[in-house]
Design an enzyme around this catalytic site. Structure first.
Site, short mmCIF file in Angstrom:
data_model
loop_
_atom_site.label_atom_id
_atom_site.label_comp_id
_atom_site.label_asym_id
_atom_site.label_seq_id
_atom_site.Cartn_x
_atom_site.Cartn_y
_atom_site.Cartn_z
N CYS A 14 -72.57 -12.39 -35.58
CA CYS A 14 -73.55 -13.02 -34.69
C CYS A 14 -73.33 -14.51 -34.55
O CYS A 14 -73.90 -15.15 -33.68
CB CYS A 14 -74.96 -12.75 -35.18
SG CYS A 14 -75.26 -13.42 -36.81
N CYS A 53 -77.44 -15.26 -26.65
CA CYS A 53 -78.63 -14.65 -27.24
C CYS A 53 -78.61 -14.85 -28.77
O CYS A 53 -79.61 -15.25 -29.37
CB CYS A 53 -78.68 -13.16 -26.89
SG CYS A 53 -80.18 -12.33 -27.43
N CYS A 54 -77.45 -14.60 -29.39
CA CYS A 54 -77.33 -14.81 -30.84
C CYS A 54 -77.48 -16.28 -31.20
O CYS A 54 -78.03 -16.61 -32.25
CB CYS A 54 -75.99 -14.28 -31.34
SG CYS A 54 -75.94 -12.51 -31.65
N CYS A 103 -78.76 -4.12 -30.31
CA CYS A 103 -77.32 -4.26 -30.61
C CYS A 103 -76.90 -3.47 -31.84
O CYS A 103 -75.87 -3.78 -32.46
CB CYS A 103 -76.99 -5.74 -30.80
SG CYS A 103 -77.39 -6.75 -29.38
N CYS A 145 -80.37 -6.44 -34.94
CA CYS A 145 -81.36 -6.32 -33.86
C CYS A 145 -81.27 -4.95 -33.20
O CYS A 145 -80.18 -4.38 -33.04
CB CYS A 145 -81.11 -7.39 -32.81
SG CYS A 145 -81.40 -9.07 -33.37
#
Ligand code: SF4
Length: 251
Positions: free
Chosen positions: A230, A123-124, A207, A204
């Site tokens: 990240c 995702c990062c 997180c 984000c």
């Protein structure tokens, strides 16, 4: 000139800059970088997080037209986006770039926008590392607001460091929490609204959690996982940058 640089020569350049200028004050480092070392080839990356106003204010004192790069992951707190807009207007920065993930990649790999629950590293990568590489690729150097005190993983953070064939500059590396607070008070800088709720490092929404008194400022990031960064500050960015052509039309 840029194409003649090699990772080795840039690593040497970063070491030389660190030895010569690594102990200057943040404003002097920024002036040096913008006006002399990397004139018109330098940007600043900002998360518009808890302390971002300090670096942006220092940069605005030198040149309000310095490009500001913001990774709009699509997962930020609405308060962060409002803070970004207000701060940019207050400081009069004139060249702000909101960098988005590739929509095709999200469509293919994260169609429901829930990847942060199943694969945070990927995702990062999709939302930060790849967009960050695209964002900084046109520049010789970029500045960040990272500080040594923020986390155990950052205690040796230099002011100048090489990232592949580019230079990353951390003008605030040596400043501590009290320095930042004093600068914000002296210059009437508005805090990120979530700081009052205990968020000392803001990324984000899925997180990021508030931290308790005395805890590491970044301990509220990726709670419950081993993840501490990240990837945009790790080798993933170097790898990604080395895959991007400097004339890529996506940049
Ligand atoms: Fe995804 Fe969380 Fe990384 Fe943001 S911080 S890109 S939501 S895993």
């Amino acid at each position: 000139m840029l194409l003649e640089l090699t990772e080795e020569s840039v690593a040497d350049e970063a070491r030389a800059l660190q030895a010569r200028y690594g102990n200057l004050e943040p404003l002097d480092i920024i002036e040096l970088a913008i006006d002399h070392l990397f004139n018109e080839e330098i940007a600043v990356v900002s998360s518009f997080g808890a302390e971002s106003s300090v670096l942006l204010h220092l940069i605005a004192r030198v040149d309000r037209a310095t490009p500001v790069l913001f990774l709009d992951t699509g997962k930020h707190f609405p308060a962060t986006l409002r803070y970004r807009d207000d701060l940019i207007a207050d400081l009069g920065m004139t060249d702000v770039h909101n960098i988005h993930p590739l929509q095709q990649s999200l469509k293919q790999e994260d169609p429901y926008g829930a990847m942060s629950m199943t694969d945070k590293d990927r995702c990062c990568y999709l939302r930060k590392v790849e967009p960050m590489a695209r964002a900084v690729a046109p520049y010789r150097a970029w500045m960040t607001g990272r500080k040594q005190f923020q986390a155990a993983t950052r205690t040796a953070l230099p002011v100048f460091e090489a990232v592949g064939e580019r230079i990353r500059i951390n003008p605030l590396a040596h400043w501590n929490s009290a320095d930042l607070k004093a600068y914000m008070i002296e210059n009437h800088l508005p805090p990120h609204p979530l700081v009052a709720e205990g968020y000392l490092s803001i990324g984000c929404m899925p997180c990021t959690q508030p931290v308790r008194d005395g805890e590491d400022a970044r301990s509220g990031r990726w709670v419950g996982s081993d993840k501490t960064e990240c990837g945009i500050h790790l080798t993933g960015l170097t790898d990604q940058l080395s895959n991007i052509s400097l004339t890529d039309s996506n940049l």
